[in-house]
Design a protein around this motif. Structure first.
Motif, mmCIF file in Angstrom:
data_model
loop_
_atom_site.group_PDB
_atom_site.id
_atom_site.type_symbol
_atom_site.label_atom_id
_atom_site.label_comp_id
_atom_site.label_asym_id
_atom_site.label_seq_id
_atom_site.Cartn_x
_atom_site.Cartn_y
_atom_site.Cartn_z
ATOM 1 N N SER A 161 0.835 -1.204 0.000
ATOM 2 C CA SER A 161 0.000 0.000 0.000
ATOM 3 C C SER A 161 0.869 1.252 0.000
ATOM 4 O O SER A 161 0.526 2.255 -0.613
ATOM 5 N N LYS A 197 -0.170 6.290 -9.868
ATOM 6 C CA LYS A 197 -1.545 6.556 -10.269
ATOM 7 C C LYS A 197 -1.985 5.328 -11.051
ATOM 8 O O LYS A 197 -1.369 4.982 -12.068
ATOM 9 N N ASN A 251 -5.660 2.854 -12.000
ATOM 10 C CA ASN A 251 -7.102 2.638 -11.815
ATOM 11 C C ASN A 251 -7.470 1.152 -11.858
ATOM 12 O O ASN A 251 -8.604 0.813 -12.187
ATOM 13 N N LEU A 252 -6.545 0.297 -11.566
ATOM 14 C CA LEU A 252 -6.731 -1.159 -11.511
ATOM 15 C C LEU A 252 -6.721 -1.813 -12.898
ATOM 16 O O LEU A 252 -6.564 -3.005 -13.002
ATOM 17 N N VAL A 253 -6.936 -1.022 -13.936
ATOM 18 C CA VAL A 253 -7.059 -1.612 -15.268
ATOM 19 C C VAL A 253 -5.851 -1.297 -16.150
ATOM 20 O O VAL A 253 -5.198 -2.190 -16.646
ATOM 21 N N ASN A 304 0.226 12.029 -4.984
ATOM 22 C CA ASN A 304 -1.026 11.635 -4.312
ATOM 23 C C ASN A 304 -1.128 12.288 -2.933
ATOM 24 O O ASN A 304 -2.199 12.752 -2.531
ATOM 25 N N PHE A 320 -1.697 16.027 -3.387
ATOM 26 C CA PHE A 320 -3.086 16.294 -3.786
ATOM 27 C C PHE A 320 -4.016 16.221 -2.576
ATOM 28 O O PHE A 320 -4.853 17.094 -2.371
ATOM 29 N N LYS A 354 -12.228 5.708 -3.160
ATOM 30 C CA LYS A 354 -11.183 6.018 -4.146
ATOM 31 C C LYS A 354 -10.541 4.771 -4.751
ATOM 32 O O LYS A 354 -9.906 4.851 -5.794
ATOM 33 N N PHE A 367 -11.458 2.157 -6.320
ATOM 34 C CA PHE A 367 -11.828 1.667 -7.650
ATOM 35 C C PHE A 367 -11.391 2.633 -8.749
ATOM 36 O O PHE A 367 -11.416 2.315 -9.922
ATOM 37 N N ASP A 368 -11.042 3.840 -8.328
ATOM 38 C CA ASP A 368 -10.752 4.885 -9.289
ATOM 39 C C ASP A 368 -9.258 5.167 -9.369
ATOM 40 O O ASP A 368 -8.710 5.341 -10.451
ATOM 41 N N ASN A 369 -8.620 5.223 -8.218
ATOM 42 C CA ASN A 369 -7.184 5.473 -8.175
ATOM 43 C C ASN A 369 -6.606 4.742 -6.968
ATOM 44 O O ASN A 369 -6.667 5.241 -5.846
ATOM 45 N N LEU A 407 -4.117 6.719 -4.866
ATOM 46 C CA LEU A 407 -4.656 7.691 -3.918
ATOM 47 C C LEU A 407 -5.192 6.973 -2.668
ATOM 48 O O LEU A 407 -4.957 7.414 -1.536
ATOM 49 N N ALA A 417 -5.766 -2.688 3.255
ATOM 50 C CA ALA A 417 -5.133 -2.779 1.930
ATOM 51 C C ALA A 417 -5.587 -3.969 1.117
ATOM 52 O O ALA A 417 -5.455 -3.987 -0.096
ATOM 53 N N GLU A 454 -17.896 -3.112 -11.009
ATOM 54 C CA GLU A 454 -16.493 -3.177 -10.594
ATOM 55 C C GLU A 454 -15.978 -4.610 -10.632
ATOM 56 O O GLU A 454 -14.827 -4.846 -10.981
ATOM 57 N N ALA A 457 -9.934 -7.034 -16.375
ATOM 58 C CA ALA A 457 -8.589 -6.450 -16.357
ATOM 59 C C ALA A 457 -7.536 -7.451 -15.912
ATOM 60 O O ALA A 457 -6.404 -7.425 -16.386
ATOM 61 N N THR A 483 -15.666 6.858 -12.876
ATOM 62 C CA THR A 483 -15.829 6.483 -11.467
ATOM 63 C C THR A 483 -15.664 7.697 -10.560
ATOM 64 O O THR A 483 -16.455 7.908 -9.635
ATOM 65 N N GLN A 491 -8.010 14.985 -11.277
ATOM 66 C CA GLN A 491 -6.961 14.187 -10.634
ATOM 67 C C GLN A 491 -7.011 12.747 -11.137
ATOM 68 O O GLN A 491 -5.989 12.095 -11.285
#
Lengths: 294, 431
Positions: free
Chosen positions: A37, A44, A46-48, A58, A61, A257, A259-261, A264, B19, B80, B87, B396, B429
């Motif tokens: 972690s 950065k 997004n999992l994909v 991060n 921000f 956050k 699922f998106d980043n 972050l 985590a 998701e 993915a 998202t 961001q």
């Protein structure tokens, strides 16, 4: 002498061998994700798609630009303080009330403990209905008395308090039982001496009961502190962190956050870890004498 | 020392659990049966699960080459789950996607271009212009099933009680009528509720984007790839919404669906979902007391929110031919009446380019309930795929941010300007 050294060595090997399975699990499922972690916090992602190294962006921000994170930080501290204050006060009060061994006290302990054993998400849903502004039983009762109840979970000003009230109700039974255990360990002679010296109940509480409860108090506050900082399930079920950011805590922020980043979310996880570590170390230092037999 | 170690260990446990994330079990869908190639298909419950299974069973019965194994996920986590599975390379052969696509799928090259894998020119030609939302650089990446738009629900009995014999046609009329009802009933009936300000869930995204579209706003500048939620026109929209709560016309938290059913909410805007999910159609107590209308118009006369549901094929599938065969059948014009009978949405085809049988099937559904389909198709005719395409970018973050920050502005937790500025900060961001 040689025989003794050999025996000690063998004992040590056995001990380490027994610890090994637990240590492997701990490293695999706790330590490794924790280190990961921190590592992901520098990216950065997004999992994909591909991970992009962003250094400390991060963190920058979160602290400098993200008002939602700042609000989450503020809410987490507010939630923790209020939750600890109310839970400790209520559970200590109930412990004093139910410490006797008569039937009424036993019944009281059982009633206080019931919410602890019910799944928190189920009770969160139930309380969400209880808090419902139009049809919830609280506002129905207020309405029957001619008043108008608040919007509870839909009002930014009181939603966090409403969530804390639920958590206090859910958890105070556990701490009540812990405190009752502590009360039973206080020597009765101390109370007899105090009584002979003419000490009243209030003075006895402050000069005998509370100081003698210090080891238990240390244990209870540590657990409560950590649980408050990582509070998530009931908040997510009841408000999803809303309305707006009113009940967003660090953990709900991390969840929203992730699922998106992932970077972050990981960075926020590290911040949470650092805060709890810091507070716990300070607390451990200040309450050094408290851990005796907790 | 021991104590510090113990504390450190406890904290490791805590952070470690934060985590760790869950992931769906892998399923490569590659098991072979004796006669047919088996493929896996993950779908969201667009219609009830038994109807979905019936459709898949029908396909399995008629296909000589393919057997589909269906998994139905829930709306809350399904998107998701699918995204993570695809993915990670363990996703299904075919799966649900939003008809506007998610840029994460595109950036990761996770979707099979259908026009290069079995969809011919005539297959593409029969779609309406909304198909652009499922295309990137001229290639089709998802086959739409149905789109969802916004319509106005209104209680005819309540409006008549307050002297109104027609639904509002403009935002100004909407607010005036709502205020008359809320004030006139001394708050016992809410004149209008913004869907999503009630349960504070995802619906606020739909409502927000609906109003943005009606006021001529964009949410992304595709040239600079920056979010443009904070514009003077968007501030107008949010201020308009906020005025309902500031002036006591609407109250946060009161359920639109429940309130409407009980006659406590006179009007609200939403997708056609509640017609079936809330059982408005066929509810005897509501009979003759409500109706639908196209959305009251904002300054730009846009058609309001539009989203869509589609099916895509995994670019990593080993059975592309079978998956495309199924997707083509599942989303075909012949199946459109099946969807429309259970889901009041916007069908994806240009009716004039369909065969008389295909066209007749769809029009037959419309003719059965003109009072429902009239407002839906009238609103749909004004929609464009623009916001759906813009929604792809930072999807998202946008949906999470809008859900929190629009509500934060409505409750007064943040000012309109602060909320929209912060929204752009969060989306940019993520971009």
């Amino acid at each position: 002498m040689l025989q003794m050294t050999k025996t000690r060595k063998k004992d040590a090997i056995e001990a380490y061998a027994m610890l090994l399975p637990a240590a492997i699990l701990l490293i695999l499922f706790m330590l490794w994700p924790m280190i990961n972690s921190v590592y992901y916090g520098l990216f950065k992602w997004n999992l994909v798609g591909d991970k992009v190294f962003v250094g400390l962006d991060n963190f920058r921000f979160m602290f400098l630009q993200d008002k939602s994170f700042q609000r989450a930080l503020f809410n987490t501290v507010g939630y923790t303080v209020l939750n600890m204050l109310l839970t400790l006060t209520l559970s200590l009060g109930c412990a004093l009330l139910f410490e006797k061994t008569n039937k009424l006290s036993v019944a009281g302990r059982c009633i206080a403990f019931i919410p602890v054993v019910v799944p928190i998400t189920v009770m969160g849903m139930v309380w969400k209905m209880i808090y419902e502004p139009q049809f919830g039983i609280i506002n129905q009762a207020v309405s029957a008395l001619g008043g108008q109840g608040p919007q509870w979970l839909y009002d930014s000003n009181i939603a966090l308090v409403a969530v804390v009230i639920f958590n206090v109700w859910k958890e105070f039974g556990l701490y009540t039982i812990i405190f009752i255990g502590g009360l039973h360990k206080i020597p009765k002679e101390l109370y007899e001496s105090a009584s002979i010296d003419g000490s009243g109940p209030w003075r006895t509480f402050w000069t005998i009961t509370l100081p003698m409860l210090r080891p238990i108090m240390y244990f209870a506050t540590t657990i409560l502190l950590i649980n408050s900082f990582k509070a998530f399930d009931h908040i997510w079920v009841m408000t999803g962190g809303g309305p707006g950011n009113a009940t967003t805590t660090l953990v709900t922020y991390i969840y929203s956050k992730v699922f998106d980043n992932v970077g972050l979310a990981s960075a926020a996880s590290f911040v949470l870890f650092a805060i709890v570590l810091l507070i716990t170390l300070i607390k451990a230092h200040v309450g050094k004498d408290g851990e005796v037999d907790a | 020392m021991k104590k510090s170690l113990a504390i450190l260990l406890a904290l490791c446990l805590m952070l470690g659990s934060a985590a760790c994330g869950g992931s769906p079990s892998p399923d490569d869908g590659s098991s072979n049966s004796a006669q047919k190639q088996e493929i896996t298909f993950w779908m969201l419950p667009l219609i009830d699960e038994s109807s979905l299974r019936a459709m898949v069973d029908e396909f399995n019965a008629q296909s000589e080459t393919t057997k589909v194994n269906l998994t139905v996920l829930d709306w809350g986590t399904g998107r998701e789950q699918i995204k993570q599975a695809v993915a990670s390379g363990s996703g299904p052969d075919a799966f649900y996607v939003s008809a506007g696509l998610d840029t994460a799928y595109i950036d990761g090259s996770l979707l099979l271009p259908l026009d290069k894998n079995g969809y011919r020119g005539e297959d593409l030609d029969r779609y309406s212009t909304l198909i652009e939302a499922a295309m990137v650089d001229g290639s089709l990446y998802a086959s739409p099933i149905v789109y969802e738009n916004y319509i106005l629900y209104y209680r005819t009995d309540v409006l008549e009680q307050f002297g109104f014999n027609a639904p509002p046609k403009t935002w100004d009329e909407l607010k005036t009528m709502a205020k008359t009802i809320s004030d006139g009933s001394k708050g016992s009936i809410m004149g209008f509720q913004f869907k999503g300000a009630d349960d504070q869930l995802n619906a606020i995204n739909l409502t927000w984007q609906s109003l943005l579209s009606q006021n001529g706003c964009d949410i992304m500048d595709l040239a600079s790839m920056k979010s443009t939620e904070d514009t003077p026109k968007a501030r107008e929209v949010l201020s308009f919404m906020k005025s309902f709560y500031d002036e006591g016309i609407s109250v946060m938290g009161t359920s639109s669906n429940n309130g409407f059913r009980e006659g406590k909410v006179a009007m609200y805007m939403f997708t056609p979902g509640p017609l079936t999910s809330e059982g408005f159609i066929g509810d005897q107590q509501m009979e003759g007391k409500w109706a639908l209308a196209p959305l009251p118009q904002g300054s730009a006369k846009g058609g309001g929110y539009l989203s869509g549901h589609a099916v895509a094929v995994n670019s990593g599938t080993k059975h592309a031919e079978n998956a495309v065969e199924f997707v083509k059948w599942f989303t075909s014009p012949e199946n459109a009446p099946n969807w429309l009978q259970k889901f009041y949405g916007v069908q994806p085809f240009d009716l004039d380019k369909l065969s008389p049988e295909q066209k007749g099937g769809i029009e037959g559904v419309f003719a059965a309930s003109p009072e429902i389909w009239g407002p839906i198709t009238e609103s749909a005719a004004m929609t464009t795929p623009d916001l759906m395409i813009q929604n792809r970018y930072g999807y998202t973050a946008r949906w999470d941010g809008q859900k929190r920050l629009i509500i934060a502005a409505l409750t007064g937790e943040m000012t309109v300007e602060e909320a929209l500025k912060q929204l752009d900060v969060e989306i940019n961001q993520a971009l």
